[in-house]
Design a protein around this motif. Sequence first.
Motif, PDB file in Angstrom:
ATOM      1  N   LEU A  95      13.477   9.843   9.863  1.00 45.22           N
ATOM      2  CA  LEU A  95      14.726  10.061  10.585  1.00 45.22           C
ATOM      3  C   LEU A  95      15.485  11.269  10.053  1.00 45.22           C
ATOM      4  O   LEU A  95      16.121  12.003  10.811  1.00 45.22           O
ATOM      5  CB  LEU A  95      15.609   8.812  10.485  1.00 45.22           C
ATOM      6  CG  LEU A  95      15.067   7.545  11.140  1.00 45.22           C
ATOM      7  CD1 LEU A  95      15.983   6.374  10.857  1.00 45.22           C
ATOM      8  CD2 LEU A  95      14.902   7.748  12.631  1.00 45.22           C
ATOM      9  N   THR A 124      13.480  -3.243  17.399  1.00 46.04           N
ATOM     10  CA  THR A 124      14.190  -2.264  16.575  1.00 46.04           C
ATOM     11  C   THR A 124      13.541  -0.890  16.688  1.00 46.04           C
ATOM     12  O   THR A 124      14.232   0.129  16.735  1.00 46.04           O
ATOM     13  CB  THR A 124      14.214  -2.726  15.105  1.00 46.04           C
ATOM     14  OG1 THR A 124      14.788  -4.032  15.028  1.00 46.04           O
ATOM     15  CG2 THR A 124      15.035  -1.772  14.249  1.00 46.04           C
ATOM     16  N   THR A 133      14.652   0.581  19.851  1.00 50.57           N
ATOM     17  CA  THR A 133      16.049   1.013  19.725  1.00 50.57           C
ATOM     18  C   THR A 133      16.147   2.338  18.983  1.00 50.57           C
ATOM     19  O   THR A 133      16.875   3.246  19.394  1.00 50.57           O
ATOM     20  CB  THR A 133      16.874  -0.062  18.992  1.00 50.57           C
ATOM     21  OG1 THR A 133      16.832  -1.283  19.732  1.00 50.57           O
ATOM     22  CG2 THR A 133      18.330   0.381  18.836  1.00 50.57           C
ATOM     23  N   ILE A 134      15.409   2.465  17.884  1.00 48.30           N
ATOM     24  CA  ILE A 134      15.428   3.710  17.110  1.00 48.30           C
ATOM     25  C   ILE A 134      14.968   4.876  17.971  1.00 48.30           C
ATOM     26  O   ILE A 134      15.593   5.944  17.999  1.00 48.30           O
ATOM     27  CB  ILE A 134      14.534   3.578  15.859  1.00 48.30           C
ATOM     28  CG1 ILE A 134      15.168   2.619  14.858  1.00 48.30           C
ATOM     29  CG2 ILE A 134      14.314   4.946  15.210  1.00 48.30           C
ATOM     30  CD1 ILE A 134      14.276   2.304  13.661  1.00 48.30           C
ATOM     31  N   VAL A 167      17.637   5.692  20.600  1.00 43.54           N
ATOM     32  CA  VAL A 167      18.823   6.318  20.009  1.00 43.54           C
ATOM     33  C   VAL A 167      18.539   7.770  19.642  1.00 43.54           C
ATOM     34  O   VAL A 167      19.359   8.660  19.885  1.00 43.54           O
ATOM     35  CB  VAL A 167      19.300   5.521  18.775  1.00 43.54           C
ATOM     36  CG1 VAL A 167      20.364   6.301  18.009  1.00 43.54           C
ATOM     37  CG2 VAL A 167      19.867   4.174  19.197  1.00 43.54           C
ATOM     38  N   ALA A 189      23.965   9.725  14.661  1.00 38.87           N
ATOM     39  CA  ALA A 189      23.062   8.690  15.167  1.00 38.87           C
ATOM     40  C   ALA A 189      22.104   8.229  14.070  1.00 38.87           C
ATOM     41  O   ALA A 189      21.853   7.029  13.912  1.00 38.87           O
ATOM     42  CB  ALA A 189      22.284   9.203  16.367  1.00 38.87           C
ATOM     43  N   VAL A 190      21.572   9.184  13.307  1.00 39.21           N
ATOM     44  CA  VAL A 190      20.675   8.825  12.205  1.00 39.21           C
ATOM     45  C   VAL A 190      21.425   7.998  11.170  1.00 39.21           C
ATOM     46  O   VAL A 190      20.909   6.983  10.672  1.00 39.21           O
ATOM     47  CB  VAL A 190      20.072  10.091  11.570  1.00 39.21           C
ATOM     48  CG1 VAL A 190      19.339   9.745  10.271  1.00 39.21           C
ATOM     49  CG2 VAL A 190      19.119  10.769  12.547  1.00 39.21           C
ATOM     50  N   ILE A 210      21.718   4.462  12.515  1.00 46.48           N
ATOM     51  CA  ILE A 210      20.468   3.704  12.426  1.00 46.48           C
ATOM     52  C   ILE A 210      20.233   3.229  10.996  1.00 46.48           C
ATOM     53  O   ILE A 210      19.909   2.061  10.743  1.00 46.48           O
ATOM     54  CB  ILE A 210      19.276   4.557  12.897  1.00 46.48           C
ATOM     55  CG1 ILE A 210      19.376   4.841  14.391  1.00 46.48           C
ATOM     56  CG2 ILE A 210      17.950   3.850  12.592  1.00 46.48           C
ATOM     57  CD1 ILE A 210      18.376   5.866  14.872  1.00 46.48           C
ATOM     58  N   LEU A 249      19.829  -0.547   9.352  1.00 40.42           N
ATOM     59  CA  LEU A 249      18.672  -0.966   8.568  1.00 40.42           C
ATOM     60  C   LEU A 249      19.070  -1.363   7.152  1.00 40.42           C
ATOM     61  O   LEU A 249      18.416  -2.213   6.532  1.00 40.42           O
ATOM     62  CB  LEU A 249      17.638   0.158   8.510  1.00 40.42           C
ATOM     63  CG  LEU A 249      16.975   0.527   9.840  1.00 40.42           C
ATOM     64  CD1 LEU A 249      15.969   1.648   9.632  1.00 40.42           C
ATOM     65  CD2 LEU A 249      16.289  -0.689  10.468  1.00 40.42           C
TER      66      LEU A 249
END
Length: 206
Positions: free
Chosen positions: A83, A147, A150-151, A154, A174-175, A178, A182
């Motif tokens: 990410l 998930t 979703t990642i 996003v 956004a990162v 996320i 997590l």
Amino acid sequence: MGTAEDLIECTRELLWERGYVGTSPKAIQQRAGVGQGSMYHHFTGKPGLALAAITRTAQEMRASAEARFTAPGTPVERVAAYLRGEREALGGCPVGRLSQDADVMADPVLRAPVVEALDWLRGRLAELLSQGRERGELRPGLDPEATADTITAVLQGSCALTRAAGSGEPFADAVDGILAVLAAAPVPAAAAASAAEPAESAPGPG
């Protein structure tokens, strides 16, 4: 670089800049500095060249992601490395950009490598998230597949916001979001027990 490679790389650039419709054979030839005969010697036409370019883009995306997914670290650390990895946020993910090109998506042959690459990405993320859940890095109830979806969603959406804003900030935010989700994992039992033990009193002044 040989003529075929020049043509593929120039087509990749043009697909990124102009999309499939704007990537005409003439534009490809001009960018690559070759004549029509050279182009059709190596490829049957624009669709075949576009397929080679899209396939190359998908392969490079997978190779770049896999390098981070297999790097040292825990599963969640490797997801975080992916990410945080450098990417052209203002331009967007090359494969993601292709998935938003209606003309690419309308052609089953051109669409296939894009879909396969995104499916592969979601699958690899789900594998690592599952491993992280088993290791106690993530909460037991986390759904790895959902998930991972979703990642991916996003990340792709944040690239669109980034292009609209003309800034990499939405992508970075956004990162961060996320990773914050997590990170909301239970503390392992051993660590919790250790934290609960009273600390030794510091010696007083002599």
